[in-house]
Design a protein around this motif. Structure first.
Motif, mmCIF file in Angstrom:
data_model
loop_
_atom_site.group_PDB
_atom_site.id
_atom_site.type_symbol
_atom_site.label_atom_id
_atom_site.label_comp_id
_atom_site.label_asym_id
_atom_site.label_seq_id
_atom_site.Cartn_x
_atom_site.Cartn_y
_atom_site.Cartn_z
ATOM 1 N N GLU A 1 53.414 40.520 -12.357
ATOM 2 C CA GLU A 1 53.868 41.648 -11.545
ATOM 3 C C GLU A 1 54.340 41.198 -10.167
ATOM 4 O O GLU A 1 55.387 41.648 -9.684
ATOM 5 C CB GLU A 1 52.747 42.675 -11.397
ATOM 6 C CG GLU A 1 53.167 43.909 -10.634
ATOM 7 C CD GLU A 1 52.072 44.931 -10.559
ATOM 8 O OE1 GLU A 1 52.159 45.943 -11.264
ATOM 9 O OE2 GLU A 1 51.125 44.707 -9.770
ATOM 10 N N THR A 2 53.610 40.293 -9.557
ATOM 11 C CA THR A 2 53.991 39.800 -8.231
ATOM 12 C C THR A 2 55.336 39.094 -8.294
ATOM 13 O O THR A 2 56.192 39.296 -7.430
ATOM 14 C CB THR A 2 52.895 38.858 -7.683
ATOM 15 O OG1 THR A 2 51.655 39.573 -7.632
ATOM 16 C CG2 THR A 2 53.234 38.369 -6.299
ATOM 17 N N SER B 1 53.595 50.020 -17.777
ATOM 18 C CA SER B 1 52.860 49.148 -18.698
ATOM 19 C C SER B 1 52.046 48.116 -17.924
ATOM 20 O O SER B 1 50.938 47.758 -18.330
ATOM 21 C CB SER B 1 53.797 48.467 -19.693
ATOM 22 O OG SER B 1 54.608 47.533 -19.039
ATOM 23 N N SER B 2 52.579 47.655 -16.798
ATOM 24 C CA SER B 2 51.832 46.702 -15.975
ATOM 25 C C SER B 2 50.554 47.348 -15.437
ATOM 26 O O SER B 2 49.479 46.747 -15.483
ATOM 27 C CB SER B 2 52.703 46.206 -14.828
ATOM 28 O OG SER B 2 51.980 45.333 -13.997
ATOM 29 N N ASN B 3 50.674 48.568 -14.951
ATOM 30 C CA ASN B 3 49.493 49.274 -14.450
ATOM 31 C C ASN B 3 48.502 49.549 -15.570
ATOM 32 O O ASN B 3 47.288 49.438 -15.372
ATOM 33 C CB ASN B 3 49.895 50.585 -13.771
ATOM 34 C CG ASN B 3 50.400 50.363 -12.376
ATOM 35 O OD1 ASN B 3 50.045 49.398 -11.720
ATOM 36 N ND2 ASN B 3 51.253 51.253 -11.927
ATOM 37 N N ILE C 1 52.947 45.041 -3.559
ATOM 38 C CA ILE C 1 53.195 46.411 -4.014
ATOM 39 C C ILE C 1 53.461 47.333 -2.829
ATOM 40 O O ILE C 1 54.366 48.167 -2.869
ATOM 41 C CB ILE C 1 52.010 46.928 -4.863
ATOM 42 C CG1 ILE C 1 51.976 46.204 -6.204
ATOM 43 C CG2 ILE C 1 52.094 48.430 -5.075
ATOM 44 C CD1 ILE C 1 50.759 46.501 -7.037
ATOM 45 N N ARG C 2 52.666 47.202 -1.771
ATOM 46 C CA ARG C 2 52.889 48.030 -0.575
ATOM 47 C C ARG C 2 54.262 47.778 0.023
ATOM 48 O O ARG C 2 54.939 48.716 0.450
ATOM 49 C CB ARG C 2 51.805 47.770 0.463
ATOM 50 C CG ARG C 2 50.516 48.455 0.130
ATOM 51 C CD ARG C 2 49.518 48.310 1.241
ATOM 52 N NE ARG C 2 48.317 49.057 0.915
ATOM 53 C CZ ARG C 2 47.139 48.809 1.411
ATOM 54 N NH1 ARG C 2 46.982 47.823 2.285
ATOM 55 N NH2 ARG C 2 46.097 49.538 1.065
ATOM 56 N N LEU C 3 54.670 46.524 0.080
ATOM 57 C CA LEU C 3 55.991 46.187 0.593
ATOM 58 C C LEU C 3 57.077 46.845 -0.265
ATOM 59 O O LEU C 3 58.041 47.419 0.254
ATOM 60 C CB LEU C 3 56.167 44.668 0.617
ATOM 61 C CG LEU C 3 57.457 44.129 1.200
ATOM 62 C CD1 LEU C 3 57.545 44.452 2.683
ATOM 63 C CD2 LEU C 3 57.527 42.621 0.992
#
Length: 157
Positions: free
Chosen positions: A59-60, A73-75, A119-121
């Motif tokens: 994900e990163t 799907s990642s979550n 994710i925040r970015l």
């Protein structure tokens, strides 16, 4: 063939495996009924952490490179992994957590923090784009009747 293995019409039926009652539900395994070996429980925790870390790495990296990433799907995978980790950690006693596991958990928290920052970015960027699009739509739909900035110089005196 025995009479028990034959069905009501004389056909061979599949025998019910031992350990599975006629209701079709499995009996609880012996591992669930007896306390686990602390080393085996730690091994399960290590494998779950490694699995979640692979999801986080994927994900990163995707947040850095591609806009075509399936966040749902990642979550889902991360949520399932964290649920598995929580259940595995419950099987450990506080005394079963050794220094290796503590170091692994610290490294895991750091990897989670990196993923959270990424994710925040990404979400901040999405918010900025959404705000710009919203402004563009409002200005395109507005005829200027209710705006304070009338004329070519806006609010300048």
């Amino acid at each position: 063939m025995s009479a028990a293995a034959l069905g009501t019409k004389g056909k061979a039926s599949t025998p019910i495996p031992t350990g599975v009652p006629p209701t079709g539900r499995r009996l609880a395994s012996a591992a669930r009924l007896t306390p686990q070996d602390p080393e085996a429980a730690r091994t399960v925790v290590f494998s779950i952490i490694a699995r979640i870390e692979s999801y986080l790495d994927e994900e990163t990296a995707a947040l850095s490179k591609s806009l075509e990433f399936d966040f749902k799907s990642s979550n889902d995978r991360k949520n399932q992994g964290l649920l598995d980790l929580n259940q595995a950690m419950r099987r450990l006693q506080r005394s079963d957590v050794n220094s290796d596991l503590q170091m692994r958990l610290v490294a895991f928290r750091e990897k989670l923090a990196v993923n959270l920052r990424r994710i925040r970015l990404h979400l901040d960027a999405v918010r900025e784009i959404a705000a710009m699009l919203s402004e563009a739509i409002q200005s395109a739909e507005s005829d200027g009747t209710y705006t304070r900035n009338i004329g070519p110089y806006g609010n300048l005196p």
